[in-house]
Design a protein around this motif. Structure first.
Motif, PDB file in Angstrom:
ATOM      1  N   ASP A  35       0.865  -1.085   0.005  1.00 45.98           N
ATOM      2  CA  ASP A  35      -0.136  -0.190  -0.035  1.00 45.98           C
ATOM      3  C   ASP A  35       0.785   1.475  -0.055  1.00 45.98           C
ATOM      4  OD1 ASP A  35       0.863  -0.308   2.602  1.00 45.98           O
ATOM      5  OD2 ASP A  35      -0.930   0.429   3.613  1.00 45.98           O
ATOM      6  N   ARG A  36       1.865   1.306  -0.785  1.00 44.65           N
ATOM      7  CA  ARG A  36       2.904   2.303  -0.553  1.00 44.65           C
ATOM      8  C   ARG A  36       2.361   3.497  -1.320  1.00 44.65           C
ATOM      9  NH1 ARG A  36       4.489  -0.900  -4.811  1.00 44.65           N
ATOM     10  NH2 ARG A  36       4.701  -0.215  -6.688  1.00 44.65           N
ATOM     11  N   ALA A  37       1.636   3.716  -2.095  1.00 48.43           N
ATOM     12  CA  ALA A  37       1.169   4.648  -2.723  1.00 48.43           C
ATOM     13  C   ALA A  37       0.303   5.626  -1.662  1.00 48.43           C
ATOM     14  CB  ALA A  37       0.164   4.355  -4.060  1.00 48.43           C
ATOM     15  N   VAL A  38      -0.690   4.812  -1.077  1.00 49.28           N
ATOM     16  CA  VAL A  38      -1.487   5.686   0.008  1.00 49.28           C
ATOM     17  C   VAL A  38      -0.661   6.141   1.086  1.00 49.28           C
ATOM     18  CG1 VAL A  38      -3.370   5.580   1.331  1.00 49.28           C
ATOM     19  CG2 VAL A  38      -3.712   4.478  -0.857  1.00 49.28           C
ATOM     20  N   HIS A  39       0.378   5.079   1.470  1.00 48.61           N
ATOM     21  CA  HIS A  39       1.117   5.649   2.504  1.00 48.61           C
ATOM     22  C   HIS A  39       2.030   6.824   2.214  1.00 48.61           C
ATOM     23  CE1 HIS A  39       4.178   5.286   5.855  1.00 48.61           C
ATOM     24  NE2 HIS A  39       4.985   5.236   4.883  1.00 48.61           N
ATOM     25  N   LEU A  40       2.545   6.848   0.977  1.00 50.92           N
ATOM     26  CA  LEU A  40       3.248   7.885   0.478  1.00 50.92           C
ATOM     27  C   LEU A  40       2.609   9.157   0.471  1.00 50.92           C
ATOM     28  CD1 LEU A  40       6.330   8.902  -0.388  1.00 50.92           C
ATOM     29  CD2 LEU A  40       5.527   8.166  -2.637  1.00 50.92           C
ATOM     30  N   LEU A  41       1.176   8.980  -0.043  1.00 51.04           N
ATOM     31  CA  LEU A  41       0.283  10.273  -0.114  1.00 51.04           C
ATOM     32  C   LEU A  41       0.136  10.719   1.174  1.00 51.04           C
ATOM     33  CD1 LEU A  41      -2.158   9.183  -2.853  1.00 51.04           C
ATOM     34  CD2 LEU A  41      -0.434  11.070  -3.157  1.00 51.04           C
ATOM     35  N   ARG A  42      -0.184   9.833   2.002  1.00 58.18           N
ATOM     36  CA  ARG A  42      -0.485  10.433   3.615  1.00 58.18           C
ATOM     37  C   ARG A  42       0.984  11.052   4.125  1.00 58.18           C
ATOM     38  NH1 ARG A  42      -3.997   5.210   5.491  1.00 58.18           N
ATOM     39  NH2 ARG A  42      -5.749   5.743   4.667  1.00 58.18           N
ATOM     40  N   TRP A  43       1.917  10.454   3.930  1.00 60.65           N
ATOM     41  CA  TRP A  43       3.184  10.943   4.649  1.00 60.65           C
ATOM     42  C   TRP A  43       3.560  12.328   3.926  1.00 60.65           C
ATOM     43  CZ3 TRP A  43       7.931  12.444   2.737  1.00 60.65           C
ATOM     44  CH2 TRP A  43       9.111  12.590   3.866  1.00 60.65           C
ATOM     45  N   ALA A 135      -2.187  24.226   0.885  1.00 63.69           N
ATOM     46  CA  ALA A 135      -2.932  23.594  -0.362  1.00 63.69           C
ATOM     47  C   ALA A 135      -2.583  22.403  -0.757  1.00 63.69           C
ATOM     48  CB  ALA A 135      -2.976  24.972  -1.323  1.00 63.69           C
ATOM     49  N   GLY A 136      -1.078  22.167  -0.683  1.00 63.69           N
ATOM     50  CA  GLY A 136      -0.724  21.090  -1.128  1.00 63.69           C
ATOM     51  C   GLY A 136      -0.830  19.891  -0.680  1.00 63.69           C
ATOM     52  N   ALA A 137      -0.791  20.136   0.994  1.00 66.22           N
ATOM     53  CA  ALA A 137      -1.279  19.115   2.143  1.00 66.22           C
ATOM     54  C   ALA A 137      -2.886  18.489   1.725  1.00 66.22           C
ATOM     55  CB  ALA A 137      -1.059  19.632   3.310  1.00 66.22           C
ATOM     56  N   GLY A 138      -3.500  19.569   1.607  1.00 70.38           N
ATOM     57  CA  GLY A 138      -4.924  19.300   1.181  1.00 70.38           C
ATOM     58  C   GLY A 138      -5.200  18.531   0.201  1.00 70.38           C
ATOM     59  N   ALA A 139      -4.560  18.871  -1.056  1.00 67.64           N
ATOM     60  CA  ALA A 139      -4.694  18.011  -2.059  1.00 67.64           C
ATOM     61  C   ALA A 139      -3.948  16.608  -1.850  1.00 67.64           C
ATOM     62  CB  ALA A 139      -3.930  18.702  -3.323  1.00 67.64           C
ATOM     63  N   LEU A 140      -2.851  16.481  -1.288  1.00 65.19           N
ATOM     64  CA  LEU A 140      -2.267  15.069  -1.234  1.00 65.19           C
ATOM     65  C   LEU A 140      -3.346  14.337  -0.223  1.00 65.19           C
ATOM     66  CD1 LEU A 140       1.434  16.136  -0.721  1.00 65.19           C
ATOM     67  CD2 LEU A 140       0.455  14.910  -2.255  1.00 65.19           C
ATOM     68  N   ALA A 141      -3.769  15.070   0.792  1.00 61.35           N
ATOM     69  CA  ALA A 141      -4.714  14.078   1.676  1.00 61.35           C
ATOM     70  C   ALA A 141      -5.924  13.766   1.072  1.00 61.35           C
ATOM     71  CB  ALA A 141      -5.090  14.900   3.082  1.00 61.35           C
ATOM     72  N   SER A 143      -6.233  13.228  -2.447  1.00 58.23           N
ATOM     73  CA  SER A 143      -5.723  12.071  -3.058  1.00 58.23           C
ATOM     74  C   SER A 143      -5.542  10.855  -2.191  1.00 58.23           C
ATOM     75  CB  SER A 143      -4.523  12.505  -3.617  1.00 58.23           C
ATOM     76  OG  SER A 143      -4.686  13.459  -4.296  1.00 58.23           O
ATOM     77  N   ALA A 144      -5.209  10.766  -1.165  1.00 56.99           N
ATOM     78  CA  ALA A 144      -5.111   9.589  -0.486  1.00 56.99           C
ATOM     79  C   ALA A 144      -6.317   8.888  -0.107  1.00 56.99           C
ATOM     80  CB  ALA A 144      -4.100   9.841   0.917  1.00 56.99           C
ATOM     81  N   GLY A 145      -7.217   9.881   0.200  1.00 53.58           N
ATOM     82  CA  GLY A 145      -8.809   9.608   0.483  1.00 53.58           C
ATOM     83  C   GLY A 145      -9.247   9.053  -0.629  1.00 53.58           C
ATOM     84  N   PHE A 146      -9.283   9.592  -1.733  1.00 56.92           N
ATOM     85  CA  PHE A 146      -9.612   8.944  -2.951  1.00 56.92           C
ATOM     86  C   PHE A 146      -9.216   7.448  -3.502  1.00 56.92           C
ATOM     87  CE2 PHE A 146     -10.665  13.327  -4.265  1.00 56.92           C
ATOM     88  CZ  PHE A 146     -12.034  13.449  -4.064  1.00 56.92           C
ATOM     89  N   ALA A 147      -7.788   7.345  -3.096  1.00 56.00           N
ATOM     90  CA  ALA A 147      -7.200   6.199  -3.494  1.00 56.00           C
ATOM     91  C   ALA A 147      -7.544   5.140  -2.458  1.00 56.00           C
ATOM     92  CB  ALA A 147      -5.593   6.264  -3.269  1.00 56.00           C
ATOM     93  N   VAL A 148      -7.835   5.300  -1.164  1.00 49.64           N
ATOM     94  CA  VAL A 148      -8.323   4.460  -0.517  1.00 49.64           C
ATOM     95  C   VAL A 148      -9.734   3.908  -0.646  1.00 49.64           C
ATOM     96  CG1 VAL A 148      -9.226   3.921   2.101  1.00 49.64           C
ATOM     97  CG2 VAL A 148      -7.057   5.013   1.376  1.00 49.64           C
ATOM     98  N   ALA A 149     -10.593   4.866  -1.118  1.00 51.57           N
ATOM     99  CA  ALA A 149     -11.998   4.664  -1.448  1.00 51.57           C
ATOM    100  C   ALA A 149     -12.136   3.792  -2.959  1.00 51.57           C
ATOM    101  CB  ALA A 149     -12.779   6.049  -1.857  1.00 51.57           C
ATOM    102  N   ARG A 150     -11.037   4.096  -3.780  1.00 51.31           N
ATOM    103  CA  ARG A 150     -11.037   3.351  -5.204  1.00 51.31           C
ATOM    104  C   ARG A 150     -10.716   1.962  -4.811  1.00 51.31           C
ATOM    105  NH1 ARG A 150      -6.786   5.538  -8.742  1.00 51.31           N
ATOM    106  NH2 ARG A 150      -5.641   4.080  -7.591  1.00 51.31           N
ATOM    107  N   ARG A 151      -9.929   1.908  -3.909  1.00 54.07           N
ATOM    108  CA  ARG A 151      -9.085   0.552  -3.486  1.00 54.07           C
ATOM    109  C   ARG A 151     -10.442  -0.161  -2.923  1.00 54.07           C
ATOM    110  NH1 ARG A 151      -4.096   0.059   0.181  1.00 54.07           N
ATOM    111  NH2 ARG A 151      -3.247   0.964  -1.983  1.00 54.07           N
TER     112      ARG A 151
END
Length: 187
Positions: A35-43, A135-141, A143-151
């Motif tokens: 799950d490195r993609a979601v982990h990396l987005l959250r980090w 703004a970048g933090a909001g966009a990354l968070a 994106s992580a939420g959308f990735a988890v929902a898609r998974r």
């Protein structure tokens, strides 16, 4: 107090940079988590928040330092931040006071006619960095939420049609076919 927090943020920024570089190197190495993609987005979102807070503390610390400097010492009025070499001599002659702002951080110099100009400082740059990192933090968070929902949507539900992980005897119309219950043991 804010000047000390700004100083702490200044000393912590190299550690932040080292953490980012180490994380980037670890992403490039083999043996990553599934799950490195979601982990990396959250980090990355967390590090962007840390950068936004750090930039805000740097700017607020600079304002607190300029405010303190304008109230301390024999050569404190008008504020030393308002008397930089880039300010023309005739403008310096009309200085009356200053205004400090902590949200957004800024240090403005007030002339005798009521007009203001920004003191020498990096407040605009740091304020822009705060907005960009937030703004970048909001966009990354997001994106992580959308990735988890898609998974979660892509993952098959146990017991669904054609799912090998479902219970035995599952059918498409929801009927249960059990030989012991129906009595058709040898049919």
């Amino acid at each position: 107090m804010l000047a000390l927090l700004g100083l702490a943020a200044l000393f912590a920024s190299p550690l932040w940079c080292i953490a980012v570089v180490v994380k980037l190197v670890s992403v490039a190495l083999p043996g990553r988590r599934p799950d490195r993609a979601v982990h990396l987005l959250r980090w990355s979102a967390g590090m962007a928040v840390a950068a936004a807070v750090g930039c805000y503390l740097l700017a607020s610390g600079a304002v607190a330092f300029a405010e303190h400097e304008s109230r301390s010492g024999a050569d404190s009025s008008p504020a030393p931040a308002c008397r930089g070499e880039e300010v023309p001599r005739e403008t310096r002659l009309h200085l009356v006071t200053h205004r400090a702002s902590y949200f957004p951080p800024g240090f403005d110099c007030v002339l005798d006619d009521g007009t203001t100009y920004e003191s020498s400082g990096v407040y605009d740059t740091l304020n822009t960095c705060v907005v960009v990192f937030a703004a970048g933090a909001g966009a990354l968070a997001a994106s992580a939420g959308f990735a988890v929902a898609r998974r979660c949507r892509a993952r098959p539900v146990p017991g669904a049609d054609g799912d090998p992980g479902g219970p035995p005897g599952g059918t498409s119309d929801g009927e249960r076919h059990d030989d012991r219950v129906s009595g058709a043991a040898g049919a």
